[in-house]
Motif scaffolding. Structure first.
Motif, PDB file in Angstrom:
ATOM      1  N   LYS A  99      10.735  11.901   3.622  1.00  0.00           N
ATOM      2  CA  LYS A  99       9.517  11.531   2.897  1.00  0.00           C
ATOM      3  C   LYS A  99       9.616  10.102   2.373  1.00  0.00           C
ATOM      4  O   LYS A  99       8.673   9.315   2.497  1.00  0.00           O
ATOM      5  CB  LYS A  99       9.271  12.511   1.749  1.00  0.00           C
ATOM      6  CG  LYS A  99       8.009  12.227   0.944  1.00  0.00           C
ATOM      7  CD  LYS A  99       7.805  13.297  -0.124  1.00  0.00           C
ATOM      8  CE  LYS A  99       6.545  13.060  -0.933  1.00  0.00           C
ATOM      9  NZ  LYS A  99       6.728  12.042  -1.962  1.00  0.00           N
ATOM     10  N   ALA A 100      10.764   9.747   1.824  1.00  0.00           N
ATOM     11  CA  ALA A 100      10.961   8.386   1.311  1.00  0.00           C
ATOM     12  C   ALA A 100      10.864   7.359   2.439  1.00  0.00           C
ATOM     13  O   ALA A 100      10.310   6.270   2.249  1.00  0.00           O
ATOM     14  CB  ALA A 100      12.311   8.288   0.603  1.00  0.00           C
ATOM     15  N   ARG A 147       8.308   4.249   2.639  1.00  0.00           N
ATOM     16  CA  ARG A 147       8.759   2.858   2.792  1.00  0.00           C
ATOM     17  C   ARG A 147       8.108   2.191   3.998  1.00  0.00           C
ATOM     18  O   ARG A 147       7.790   1.008   3.965  1.00  0.00           O
ATOM     19  CB  ARG A 147      10.278   2.792   2.972  1.00  0.00           C
ATOM     20  CG  ARG A 147      11.080   2.906   1.712  1.00  0.00           C
ATOM     21  CD  ARG A 147      12.550   2.525   1.934  1.00  0.00           C
ATOM     22  NE  ARG A 147      13.158   3.144   3.100  1.00  0.00           N
ATOM     23  CZ  ARG A 147      13.721   4.360   3.123  1.00  0.00           C
ATOM     24  NH1 ARG A 147      13.745   5.095   2.020  1.00  0.00           N
ATOM     25  NH2 ARG A 147      14.258   4.837   4.227  1.00  0.00           N
ATOM     26  N   GLN A 148       7.938   2.931   5.080  1.00  0.00           N
ATOM     27  CA  GLN A 148       7.453   2.360   6.335  1.00  0.00           C
ATOM     28  C   GLN A 148       5.932   2.351   6.466  1.00  0.00           C
ATOM     29  O   GLN A 148       5.397   1.684   7.351  1.00  0.00           O
ATOM     30  CB  GLN A 148       8.029   3.139   7.527  1.00  0.00           C
ATOM     31  CG  GLN A 148       9.522   3.045   7.654  1.00  0.00           C
ATOM     32  CD  GLN A 148      10.055   3.907   8.792  1.00  0.00           C
ATOM     33  OE1 GLN A 148       9.330   4.694   9.412  1.00  0.00           O
ATOM     34  NE2 GLN A 148      11.346   3.769   9.069  1.00  0.00           N
ATOM     35  N   MET A 166       0.849  -1.189   0.000  1.00  0.00           N
ATOM     36  CA  MET A 166       0.000   0.000   0.000  1.00  0.00           C
ATOM     37  C   MET A 166       0.885   1.239   0.000  1.00  0.00           C
ATOM     38  O   MET A 166       1.786   1.368   0.812  1.00  0.00           O
ATOM     39  CB  MET A 166      -0.883  -0.028   1.247  1.00  0.00           C
ATOM     40  CG  MET A 166      -1.702   1.210   1.443  1.00  0.00           C
ATOM     41  SD  MET A 166      -2.680   1.068   2.931  1.00  0.00           S
ATOM     42  CE  MET A 166      -2.272   2.603   3.689  1.00  0.00           C
ATOM     43  N   SER A 167       0.629   2.149  -0.905  1.00  0.00           N
ATOM     44  CA  SER A 167       1.407   3.380  -0.940  1.00  0.00           C
ATOM     45  C   SER A 167       0.867   4.357   0.098  1.00  0.00           C
ATOM     46  O   SER A 167      -0.234   4.216   0.605  1.00  0.00           O
ATOM     47  CB  SER A 167       1.349   3.997  -2.335  1.00  0.00           C
ATOM     48  OG  SER A 167       0.032   4.361  -2.644  1.00  0.00           O
ATOM     49  N   THR A 168       1.669   5.339   0.409  1.00  0.00           N
ATOM     50  CA  THR A 168       1.270   6.352   1.389  1.00  0.00           C
ATOM     51  C   THR A 168       0.098   7.152   0.823  1.00  0.00           C
ATOM     52  O   THR A 168       0.201   7.708  -0.264  1.00  0.00           O
ATOM     53  CB  THR A 168       2.449   7.288   1.685  1.00  0.00           C
ATOM     54  OG1 THR A 168       3.603   6.506   1.938  1.00  0.00           O
ATOM     55  CG2 THR A 168       2.152   8.171   2.870  1.00  0.00           C
ATOM     56  N   ARG A 213      10.030   9.169  12.627  1.00  0.00           N
ATOM     57  CA  ARG A 213       9.908   7.708  12.607  1.00  0.00           C
ATOM     58  C   ARG A 213       8.450   7.337  12.850  1.00  0.00           C
ATOM     59  O   ARG A 213       7.840   7.789  13.828  1.00  0.00           O
ATOM     60  CB  ARG A 213      10.791   7.082  13.687  1.00  0.00           C
ATOM     61  CG  ARG A 213      12.272   7.320  13.479  1.00  0.00           C
ATOM     62  CD  ARG A 213      13.174   6.601  14.487  1.00  0.00           C
ATOM     63  NE  ARG A 213      12.508   5.828  15.512  1.00  0.00           N
ATOM     64  CZ  ARG A 213      12.340   6.228  16.791  1.00  0.00           C
ATOM     65  NH1 ARG A 213      12.752   7.419  17.184  1.00  0.00           N
ATOM     66  NH2 ARG A 213      11.757   5.442  17.664  1.00  0.00           N
ATOM     67  N   LEU A 214       7.904   6.508  11.993  1.00  0.00           N
ATOM     68  CA  LEU A 214       6.500   6.133  12.133  1.00  0.00           C
ATOM     69  C   LEU A 214       6.247   5.267  13.351  1.00  0.00           C
ATOM     70  O   LEU A 214       5.150   5.304  13.909  1.00  0.00           O
ATOM     71  CB  LEU A 214       6.001   5.447  10.854  1.00  0.00           C
ATOM     72  CG  LEU A 214       5.894   6.357   9.633  1.00  0.00           C
ATOM     73  CD1 LEU A 214       5.362   5.589   8.432  1.00  0.00           C
ATOM     74  CD2 LEU A 214       5.021   7.575   9.910  1.00  0.00           C
ATOM     75  N   ASP A 215       7.239   4.508  13.833  1.00  0.00           N
ATOM     76  CA  ASP A 215       7.019   3.727  15.050  1.00  0.00           C
ATOM     77  C   ASP A 215       6.808   4.662  16.243  1.00  0.00           C
ATOM     78  O   ASP A 215       5.999   4.383  17.135  1.00  0.00           O
ATOM     79  CB  ASP A 215       8.140   2.720  15.306  1.00  0.00           C
ATOM     80  CG  ASP A 215       9.527   3.355  15.438  1.00  0.00           C
ATOM     81  OD1 ASP A 215       9.723   4.518  15.034  1.00  0.00           O
ATOM     82  OD2 ASP A 215      10.428   2.664  15.945  1.00  0.00           O
TER      83      ASP A 215
END
Length: 115
Positions: free
Chosen positions: A42-43, A47-48, A1-3, A105-107
């Protein structure tokens, strides 16, 4: 799934985002299209995203160069110092988390949503 980037292009959207954040968390990502650090951040988000567990959290994308006054309005409305790149988590009408540069960081966003 893309952002699933949602364009943030108008000051009226900030009021709508604050209202929306009373129902569920909302993310704003401020990006400078000419900055390599911003491009890397952004990349990394892209990715995450699929594994982040944030599928239900809308993520708005602000092109700082095209919509510079919005960045100042975000800083004022949500009480954060302007950074670029910068990610803000908006909950209950307030910025409850923000990170900039390679600290994005998305986490950490996921942990802030869960708390």
């Amino acid at each position: 799934m893309s952002t699933p980037w949602l364009p943030l292009t108008d000051a009226a959207q900030l009021t709508a985002i604050a209202d929306e954040s009373r129902q569920h968390p909302v993310i704003i990502f401020k990006h400078s299209t000419t900055c390599s650090i911003s491009a890397a951040a952004k990349a990394k988000i892209e990715r995450q995203w699929a594994a982040s567990g944030l599928d239900d959290v809308p993520i708005y994308y602000l092109d700082l160069l095209r919509f510079r006054p919005l960045s100042a309005q975000i800083a004022e409305q949500f009480g954060v110092q302007h950074q670029s790149p910068q990610l803000l988590l908006i909950q209950n009408g307030e910025a409850t988390f923000d990170a900039s540069h390679m600290g994005i960081r998305l986490d950490a966003v996921k942990a802030a949503v869960a708390s």
